[in-house]
Design an enzyme around this catalytic site. Structure first.
Site, mmCIF file in Angstrom:
data_model
loop_
_atom_site.group_PDB
_atom_site.id
_atom_site.type_symbol
_atom_site.label_atom_id
_atom_site.label_comp_id
_atom_site.label_asym_id
_atom_site.label_seq_id
_atom_site.Cartn_x
_atom_site.Cartn_y
_atom_site.Cartn_z
ATOM 1 N N HIS A 45 0.789 -1.233 0.000
ATOM 2 C CA HIS A 45 0.000 0.000 0.000
ATOM 3 C C HIS A 45 0.816 1.274 0.000
ATOM 4 C CE1 HIS A 45 -4.185 -1.421 0.519
ATOM 5 N NE2 HIS A 45 -3.607 -2.476 1.061
ATOM 6 N N LYS A 60 -14.546 8.318 -4.983
ATOM 7 C CA LYS A 60 -15.868 8.622 -4.426
ATOM 8 C C LYS A 60 -16.342 9.987 -4.899
ATOM 9 C CE LYS A 60 -14.208 6.408 -0.284
ATOM 10 N NZ LYS A 60 -13.560 6.773 1.001
ATOM 11 N N LYS A 92 -9.424 13.835 3.858
ATOM 12 C CA LYS A 92 -8.561 12.657 3.923
ATOM 13 C C LYS A 92 -7.700 12.809 5.158
ATOM 14 C CE LYS A 92 -7.016 13.842 -0.223
ATOM 15 N NZ LYS A 92 -6.922 12.628 -1.006
ATOM 16 N N ARG A 93 -6.952 11.758 5.528
ATOM 17 C CA ARG A 93 -6.033 11.913 6.643
ATOM 18 C C ARG A 93 -5.111 13.108 6.397
ATOM 19 N NH1 ARG A 93 -5.909 7.889 10.789
ATOM 20 N NH2 ARG A 93 -4.199 9.163 11.568
ATOM 21 N N THR A 95 -8.700 6.548 -2.787
ATOM 22 C CA THR A 95 -10.047 6.098 -3.108
ATOM 23 C C THR A 95 -11.034 7.244 -2.888
ATOM 24 O OG1 THR A 95 -10.192 5.197 -0.862
ATOM 25 C CG2 THR A 95 -9.742 3.637 -2.648
ATOM 26 N N LYS A 151 0.163 14.399 1.456
ATOM 27 C CA LYS A 151 -1.113 14.723 0.822
ATOM 28 C C LYS A 151 -1.256 16.230 0.563
ATOM 29 C CE LYS A 151 -3.610 10.718 2.788
ATOM 30 N NZ LYS A 151 -4.377 10.104 1.687
HETATM 31 C C1 PLP Z 1 -12.302 7.032 1.304
HETATM 32 C C2 PLP Z 1 -11.886 7.361 2.657
HETATM 33 C C3 PLP Z 1 -10.533 7.574 2.948
HETATM 34 C C4 PLP Z 1 -9.449 7.534 1.897
HETATM 35 O O1 PLP Z 1 -9.317 8.822 1.333
HETATM 36 P P1 PLP Z 1 -8.077 9.223 0.417
HETATM 37 O O2 PLP Z 1 -8.460 10.549 -0.116
HETATM 38 O O3 PLP Z 1 -7.989 8.194 -0.656
HETATM 39 O O4 PLP Z 1 -6.883 9.262 1.292
HETATM 40 C C5 PLP Z 1 -10.178 7.882 4.244
HETATM 41 N N1 PLP Z 1 -11.097 7.972 5.216
HETATM 42 C C6 PLP Z 1 -12.405 7.794 4.972
HETATM 43 C C7 PLP Z 1 -13.382 7.925 6.082
HETATM 44 C C8 PLP Z 1 -12.847 7.477 3.690
HETATM 45 O O5 PLP Z 1 -14.156 7.279 3.469
#
Ligand code: PLP
Length: 815
Positions: free
Chosen positions: A356, A664, A552-553, A660, A558
């Site tokens: 990952h 979304k 995101k985190r 991911t 990032k």
């Molecule tokens: C999809 C999702 C992530 C991943 O987000 P990235 O932008 O790909 O880092 C992290 N936390 C939650 C709650 C998510 O739904």
């Protein structure tokens, strides 16, 4: 099967079932039931139907002697279960009809459920999406993990800073879990191993009991379900806690805690390994219980282990379950008397592994001295696996000492015993027949960089499996407005189960009527989010402004900070009166910082400090707002994703393995502004380069910049806009009460090398943001491109990802 396609049978039947459960489970009468009582009652109605499906699925798989896939993951970031369960059971419309005024509406009942946040971020959410897809595709599949008493911490904000609170999600018991009182295994630790040739007798010093709790994972459009089996640690049965209770409660409690702490809390680190002994114990605990369970099931069905690899596929989600390789060898050789060579042959056909992250500092290693102390037998097994592997490497590349040193499972720590470490990724690669990355770029870089040596040794093992997300949770359930539009447009073709049908939406992008319906659905979602923000944050967002979203985190790679630099630049420009071509924007952030990650916490604080200045400035308020939505998690994401216009995916090229969140957001009709990183590239290829804003240095350029001696200080001096922004941060314009608050951020960027190249991408980012404004001010064009984004997202269904794993990696049939 879409909910919309379900005949809406009489809701009184469901209502009376709910009332029956109110009595039998909650002991409440309908007129006096609270919303939480109604949640309990409704969830038990769903639970009962899921239990029936679970029993039927298990019977079928047992009767068929089905080959099964076991997905081992330290994290499952599930969120709430109710809405998804109702959709899978076809009960959603009936349930909505069963909750009528003056009582609470179904949505209020659903919101009573706490999130199951047994994960940090992307990796854990991926595992949850995969469970959904495995069930939906009818794969005989199990997830295995840890039943953390405390999952991801709850984040609140105090004076602009993150405060972490424990999240006791199990406080009121989860109605979705089935405790399996008769499913428990002993997991041992410590002591020493006594050798008898190939096998060994492990005299452990300690043991705990692993108790199984099952979560039924409903499939959609099928009656089949999957199981997520989570392990809770408990005192072993031979220990009689009662004996301690004769007066010495204190000691009894301590004793109990010593066993139970293994499954107490999730390590809240993201993209950084936690090098603590308790973490290693957690990893081994869930691995050992899971493998014992898998072998038990196999033996019950087949009576022998000679066909184990034909019947069992085990997937390792990152290296967290890597000790599986040694544990399976131990169980087969030591406990079940299999010859070493036979066991190793089975092992290598059973395991597959997903990497990952490419960042070398994020690769998991454990001190040899620690592994020796906690898992003495496993250390010896790893040594032997390593020896046999290195012998093979020497045969292939005689005399290449450097190669041997690089691929060894043991980092020799410069010859000092106390610095020797076990490289878990190397163990995974040698012990697996398939290794994959999570986007095309990541898989390519993986074999060119961190695993180049292994790719030369075992080229046939390396593959790509681009991530995906479940369209049920992330579109059908999160975005009912857009979903009903899609149902109208796509007719009977069910995009919920065949997301590739979204492609047929392309023609509608040129239909003005559809565009305005699409825009209206988006506006409804923005209003829904704005009410939430008003309630939770106290900031009023203009739903007609461009919702610019980075959720995101919080992590340096990032680059939330790059986003902040843009926000301040925009603010400065507005103050100077340049408002031409500027679209009103609401810049929305959300995300948690690991509790020990100082820089990430500083970024959260800076966002709040900037928001306080910008939001209170009457000169700019109509054109720029900034909010940080606290406690980002699955349920908050379900509100944000459908409301976004712009998706910020701005990681330094080569650092985000896939992402991911990007999927979304695009699936919900946001346009992406992003770097050539992770799955952004494949999103571009699928939605069309003209429908996405790609900017910045790509991976080749990033390495060229680093090699030629990157000079962020020059960039700072030579770009007056950048200099103004950084000087304002540094001089305390946003932190007047503590002028030096952001010195460290400034220094990191200007003087300490700007490791993630924010300054190198800054000017292109600004120019690209200006193009975003221009497009937003041409609504018909914006809507057209947004629709084309949705239309292009078919390949990013987790169903596609899982079908690829099933065909190429697991070789498993769907039912
Ligand atoms: C999809 C999702 C992530 C991943 O987000 P990235 O932008 O790909 O880092 C992290 N936390 C939650 C709650 C998510 O739904």
């Amino acid at each position: 099967m879409s909910d919309a396609a379900q005949p809406d049978s009489e809701s009184p039947a469901l209502r009376s079932e709910i009332e029956h459960k109110l009595l039998s489970i909650v002991a409440a009468e309908p007129t006096r039931a609270s919303t939480a009582d109604l949640y309990q009652a409704l969830s038990h109605v769903a639970r009962e139907q899921l239990a029936q499906r679970w029993v039927d699925t298990q019977n079928a798989d047992r009767d068929n002697k089905a080959r099964r896939i076991y997905y081992l993951s330290m994290e499952f970031l599930i969120g709430r279960a109710m809405n998804n369960a109702l959709a899978a059971l076809g009960l959603r419309d009936q349930a909505a009809a069963a909750f009528t005024a003056p009582g609470p509406a179904l949505d209020e009942v659903i919101e009573c459920e706490p999130d199951a946040a047994l994960g940090n971020g992307g990796l854990g959410r991926l595992a949850a999406c995969f469970l959904d897809s495995m069930a939906t595709l009818g794969l005989p599949s199990w997830g295995y993990g840890v039943r953390y008493e405390y999952g991801m911490f709850a984040q609140s904000i105090l004076n602009g800073q993150q405060v972490e609170k424990p999240e006791a999600w199990l406080q009121n018991r989860s109605p979705w879990e089935f405790p399996r009182a008769n499913k428990h295994y002993t997991v041992r630790f410590g002591g020493h191993a006594e050798h008898h040739g190939e096998w060994a007798e492990w005299h452990a010093a300690d043991s705990v009991e692993a108790k199984a709790f099952d979560y039924v994972i409903p499939g959609h459009g099928t009656e089949r379900v999957s199981t997520l089996r989570l392990w809770k640690a408990a005192a072993p049965s031979h220990i009689d806690l009662g004996a301690f209770n004769t007066g010495d409660y204190q000691r009894a409690a301590e004793f109990k805690n010593r066993f139970e702490n293994i499954s107490w809390v999730l390590y809240p680190n993201d993209s950084t390994p936690a090098g603590r002994e308790l973490r290693l114990r957690q990893e081994y605990f869930f691995v050992s219980a899971s493998l014992q369970d898998i072998l038990f099931r196999h033996l019950a069905e087949h009576g022998s282990f000679c066909n184990l690899a034909e019947q069992v596929a085990i997937h390792l989600n990152d290296t967290h379950p890597a000790i599986s390789v040694a544990e399976l060898m131990r169980l087969l050789v030591d406990e079940h008397g299999m010859a070493w060579a036979t066991a190793w042959d089975q092992c290598r056909r059973i395991f597959s592994y997903t990497n990952h992250t490419l960042m070398p500092e994020a690769l998991e290693t454990w001190k040899v001295t620690l592994v020796q102390r906690v898992l003495p037998r496993h250390m010896l097994i790893i040594y032997r696996i390593n020896q046999e592997f290195l012998d093979e490497v020497v045969r292939l590349y005689p005399g290449d000492i450097d190669l041997i040193r690089r691929v060894s499972m043991i980092d020799d720590g410069g010859g000092h015993d106390k610095d020797k470490r076990v490289r878990m990724a190397n163990l995974c690669i040698v012990g697996s027949h398939r290794i994959n990355g999570v986007s095309q770029l990541h898989s390519d870089l993986m074999v060119q960089t961190i695993f180049a040596d292994f790719a030369r040794l075992y080229p046939e093992r390396f593959h790509n499996k681009t991530n995906g997300v479940t369209p049920r949770r992330w579109l059908a359930q999160a975005n009912p407005g857009l979903s009903s539009l899609l149902d109208e447009r796509l007719g009977s073709r069910d995009w919920r189960l065949h997301l590739e049908h979204l492609h047929e939406l392309r023609a509608s992008a040129d239909d003005a009527g559809f565009r305005s319906a699409f825009a209206e659905a988006k506006r409804g979602n923005k209003q829904r989010l704005a009410s939430y923000v008003a309630r939770e944050v106290g900031v009023t967002l203009n739903p007609d402004s461009l919702f610019d979203v980075q959720v995101k985190r919080i992590h340096e790679y990032k680059r939330q900070l790059l986003n902040v630099l843009h926000v301040i630049t925009r603010y400065n420009a507005l103050l100077e009166g340049s408002t031409d071509g500027v679209a009103p924007r609401s810049v929305i952030f959300a995300g948690k910082a690991a509790s020990s990650y100082h820089m990430a916490k500083q970024v959260i604080r800076l966002i709040h400090d900037v928001a306080a200045v910008v939001n209170n400035d009457p000169r700019t308020r109509d054109l720029l707002q900034v909010v940080f939505i606290p406690n980002y998690g699955v349920s908050v994401a379900e509100l944000i994703m459908p409301a976004a216009n712009l998706s910020e995916q701005i990681s330094t090229a080569g650092t985000e393995a896939s992402g991911t969140g990007n999927m979304k957001l695009s699936l919900n009709g946001a346009l992406t502004i992003g770097t050539e990183d992770g799955a952004n590239i494949e999103i571009r290829d699928n939605v069309g380069a003209e429908n996405i804003f790609i900017f910045g240095n790509n991976t080749a350029q990033v390495s060229a910049i680093r090699q030629s001696g990157y000079q962020p200080h020059d960039l700072y001096l030579n770009d007056p806009r950048l200099k103004e922004v950084l000087d304002k941060i540094d001089s305390g314009v946003f932190s007047p009460g503590e002028r030096s608050r952001y010195h460290d951020i400034f220094n990191c960027l200007v003087h300490y090398g700007d490791h993630y190249l924010l300054l190198a991408d800054y000017s292109d980012y600004l120019a690209t943001q200006a193009r975003v404004d221009a497009l937003y001010l041409t609504p018909a064009e914006w809507q057209r491109k947004a629709i084309l984004n949705v239309a292009g997202m078919g390949p990013f269904s987790a169903d596609r990802t899982i079908a690829d794993y099933a065909n190429d990696t697991w070789k498993i049939r769907t039912f």
